[in-house]
Design an enzyme around this catalytic site. Structure first.
Site, PDB file in Angstrom:
ATOM      1  CB  CYS A 235      55.795  41.251  47.498  1.00 42.36           C
ATOM      2  SG  CYS A 235      55.409  41.059  45.727  1.00 42.36           S
TER       3      CYS A 235
ATOM      4  NE  ARG B 144      51.819  48.088  45.895  1.00 43.90           N
ATOM      5  CZ  ARG B 144      51.521  47.051  45.969  1.00 43.90           C
ATOM      6  NH1 ARG B 144      52.146  46.381  44.826  1.00 43.90           N
ATOM      7  NH2 ARG B 144      51.098  46.143  47.064  1.00 43.90           N
TER       8      ARG B 144
ATOM      9  CB  CYS C  61      59.631  44.114  28.452  1.00 44.27           C
ATOM     10  SG  CYS C  61      59.671  42.367  29.100  1.00 44.27           S
TER      11      CYS C  61
END
Ligand code: SAM
Ligand code: DTB
Ligand code: SF4
Length: 333
Positions: free
Chosen positions: A130, A262, A58
């Site tokens: 989470c 968010r 990434c």
């Protein structure tokens, strides 16, 4: 009243995204009032439970092993340490605790068993728990659910068309498959993206198109501004302007009215005034604590000052009515 739709066209989304910014903000603020308690912002805390050394490529990420960044590799943290950090976050007003691991995917090994213990432990503190651990199988998603996982973060990051310019070690399809596994296990989906990766406006619209046309919208949609990190291929990307954040947030708010939108990475470079524009555009959640996963975030006290200044209230946990599952005992491995 804006209805909840899962059949938005690219053209409709583009028209919203490209509308004059004050009209766009007014419309988004109106939808926000229809569906959410405005003036309330959820405060979440992130913890990197396994840092660096990731095999993926990434282009934005300081944790990819192949780039030379200042991130130090750290093996999976101990359950006790993680629970201490979660308690601390709760004391500081966080209602959601998100644990991140620099993994390509979850493997069925001792480390995963430890993560399951962490999930059960954080859930028992009465916080929304989470995780963001990379790709998940259907079976792993069910195990996380059973341990008490409330939400799973798995970002699309950008549009399908732009994806292979940012990541080559997995596909957009892989991403969507994990999100389906999470949804199927009845875990809340947290999925959004990053702006400032060199993508076009069409790419941003494309990503919002994919998110808003899922059979069920993600319960949370993080909008990150790239934090350029030295040593990554995107280290020299220019900073995104607040108006671009506002356009993304407002469009997400209008097309996914109930989602928690968010305001995620990038706050450290934004003034209180700029963040206020994002809240007006419909953002209703932030990450608090002086670190995100590996990069800086505003100081807790600075956020307290901002909340006071703007008259914002931290949102309670489990406000959508889904209670924490309580466990008599934390499962051990
Ligand atoms: N390895 C897992 C994965 O990729 O899904 C979980 C951790 S990963 C760090 C979580 C998310 O952080 C990424 O999907 C990306 O959206 C965001 N992220 C990573 N580096 C970033 C950066 N430099 N700026 C903004 N967001 C970033
Ligand atoms: C998300 O969308 N943003 C958070 C969270 N989900 C996991 C991560 C931001 C990471 C920023 C770069 C870093 O601190 O390493
Ligand atoms: Fe690894 Fe996640 Fe970073 Fe990609 S974003 S390099 S998968 S930690």
């Amino acid at each position: 009243m804006q209805e909840i739709r899962n059949d938005w066209t690219r053209e409709e989304i583009a028209n919203i995204y490209n509308s004059p910014v004050l009209e766009l903000m007014y419309r988004a603020a109106t939808v926000h009032r229809q569906y959410n308690a405005t003036g309330e912002v959820q405060v979440c805390t992130l913890l990197s439970v396994k840092t660096g050394g990731c095999p993926e490529d990434c282009a934005y990420c300081p944790q990819a092993a192949r780039y030379h960044t200042e991130v130090k590799v750290q093996k999976l943290m101990e359950v006790k340490e993680v629970l201490e950090a979660a308690k601390n976050a709760k004391t500081n007003g966080s209602t959601r605790f998100c644990m991140g691991a620099a993994w390509r995917e979850v493997r069925d090994n001792k480390d995963f068993d430890k993560v399951l213990e962490m999930v059960a432990g954080v859930n028992n503190l009465g916080m929304e728990v989470c995780c963001t651990l990379g790709m998940l199988t259907d079976e792993q998603a069910h195990k996380l659910k059973k341990a008490g996982l409330y939400a799973y973060n798995h970002n699309l990051d950008t549009s399908e068309e732009h994806y292979d310019k940012i990541i080559s070690t997995r596909t957009y399809g892989d991403r969507l498959e994990t999100i389906e596994n999470v949804r199927e296990a009845q875990i809340h989906v947290c999925s959004g993206g990053i702006i400032g990766l060199g993508e076009s406006h069409e790419d941003r619209i494309g990503m919002l198109f994919t998110l808003s046309n899922m059979p069920q919208h993600p319960e949370s949609v993080p909008v990150n501004a790239l934090v350029p990190v030295e040593g990554t291929p995107l280290e020299d990307q220019p900073r995104v302007s607040v108006w671009e954040m506002v356009r993304m947030i407002a469009t997400a708010r209008i097309i996914m009215p109930k989602a928690m939108v968010r305001l995620s990475a990038g706050r450290v470079r934004m003034s209180h005034e700029e963040q206020a524009l994002c809240f007006l555009a419909g953002a209703n959640s932030i990450f608090a604590g002086d670190k995100l996963l590996t990069t800086p975030n505003p100081e807790v006290n600075d956020d307290k000052v901002m909340f006071e200044l703007l008259g914002l209230k931290p949102r309670e946990a489990f406000k959508d009515g889904v209670e924490a599952i309580r466990f008599e005992q934390i499962p051990s491995h």
